[in-house]
Write an enzyme that holds these catalytic residues in place. Structure first.
Site, short mmCIF file in Angstrom:
data_model
loop_
_atom_site.label_atom_id
_atom_site.label_comp_id
_atom_site.label_asym_id
_atom_site.label_seq_id
_atom_site.Cartn_x
_atom_site.Cartn_y
_atom_site.Cartn_z
N ASP A 157 0.02 -0.76 -0.30
CA ASP A 157 -0.28 -0.04 0.20
C ASP A 157 0.92 1.16 -0.06
O ASP A 157 2.16 1.11 0.84
CB ASP A 157 -0.87 0.01 1.20
N HIS A 176 -5.36 13.99 -8.85
CA HIS A 176 -5.85 12.67 -9.48
C HIS A 176 -4.31 12.39 -10.19
O HIS A 176 -4.10 11.75 -10.13
CB HIS A 176 -7.06 12.17 -9.31
N GLU A 235 -5.28 2.26 -3.74
CA GLU A 235 -3.70 1.69 -4.15
C GLU A 235 -2.85 0.99 -3.67
O GLU A 235 -1.36 1.26 -2.61
CB GLU A 235 -3.27 3.67 -3.64
N ASN A 248 -3.37 12.82 -3.31
CA ASN A 248 -3.96 13.37 -4.20
C ASN A 248 -4.94 14.43 -4.06
O ASN A 248 -5.59 15.04 -4.97
CB ASN A 248 -5.49 11.71 -4.54
N ASP A 270 -1.75 9.12 -9.90
CA ASP A 270 -1.89 8.49 -11.45
C ASP A 270 -0.64 7.95 -11.09
O ASP A 270 -0.20 7.43 -12.29
CB ASP A 270 -3.11 8.53 -12.70
#
Length: 261
Positions: free
Chosen positions: A138, A151, A181, A146, A155
């Site tokens: 994670d 975002h 994630e 974010n 990404d």
């Protein structure tokens, strides 16, 4: 009228699936599906025309050679249509499999493919008494990334982490996006201790990443939990133990890996 084939039913189900909305292959799949129906309609019309030519009145007007030549041309036309149809369906089948097993953002295995491989590898490990390690990974503080950077940057972080994973894991391992994630790494022929060596190296590679945001480099770390499949448990139980180890790594300061009890 014939019912849909298994492949056709899979296309129907996929187009009706709300989770497929917005997918980049949706429009292309819809067009292929429409073209498929057009081709079937044409083939049926050709068949009806061919039946008409079998009537007695038409047979009397045509010589045997003329009838044979015309029917031959009809068959060649149907064969060409059938060949094009088969090629389109093969392309569609390949696109469907890719859409259903790969994560659209990162290009690695999605949860569906991971689950299939987990089932296969856990059965093989138990059958032959071989080790199998499962790693849950994670990205630390991903929500903060974010929220603060957007975002698009998030990404890019996911893509860079995936590149690090693919460069560090072994050739016969499989990494995939479990959700958001969170990633899962499947490591056949590996005990928890063996996996720990690889995963610690992976953690160092992720920590060395620098994702550029304007003139700054954004640092990234990840926490990981490792569990080894037990003979008396399902792969779901192994994942749960890896998840618990991941949570312990988070609570212990992040940017580390923990072995399941």
């Amino acid at each position: 009228m014939r019912g849909p084939s298994p492949l056709e039913q899979e296309v129907i189900n996929l187009l009706a699936d709300p989770q497929f909305e917005g997918h980049p292959l949706k429009e292309a799949l819809s067009q292929l599906w429409g073209a498929h129906h057009d081709l079937l309609g044409r083939i049926e019309r050709i068949a009806r025309v061919s039946d008409g030519y079998q009537s007695i009145a038409r047979e009397r007007e045509l010589s045997l050679a003329a009838r044979f030549d015309k029917q031959l041309r009809q068959l060649e036309k149907v064969a060409r249509i059938s060949d094009r149809y088969q090629m389109m369906m093969q392309d569609l089948n390949a696109s469907l499999r890719e859409a259903s097993t790969l994560d659209t953002l990162t290009g690695i295995a999605n949860r569906r493919l991971l689950t299939e491989r987990l089932r296969e590898e856990s059965e093989r490990a138990k059958r032959y008494g071989r080790p199998l390690a499962v790693v849950m990974l994670d990205i630390d503080r991903f929500k903060v990334i974010n929220d603060e950077y957007g975002h698009e940057v998030g990404d890019r972080v996911l893509i860079e982490v995936v590149r690090a994973m693919e460069s560090e894991i072994r050739e016969h391992d499989l990494c995939g996006r479990w959700g958001g994630e969170e990633f899962l790494i499947l490591m056949p022929e590996s005990s928890a201790e063996m996996a720990c060596t690889v995963i610690r190296r992976l953690g160092d590679s992720i920590a060395a990443l620098g994702v550029r945001v304007n003139d700054d480099l954004l640092g990234v770390t990840a926490s990981m939990g490792i569990a080894e499949l037990r003979a008396d448990e399902t792969y779901s139980s192994t994942i749960n133990r890896a998840d618990i180890a991941l949570l312990r790594a988070k609570r212990s300061g992040r940017n580390r890996c923990e072995l399941a009890d």
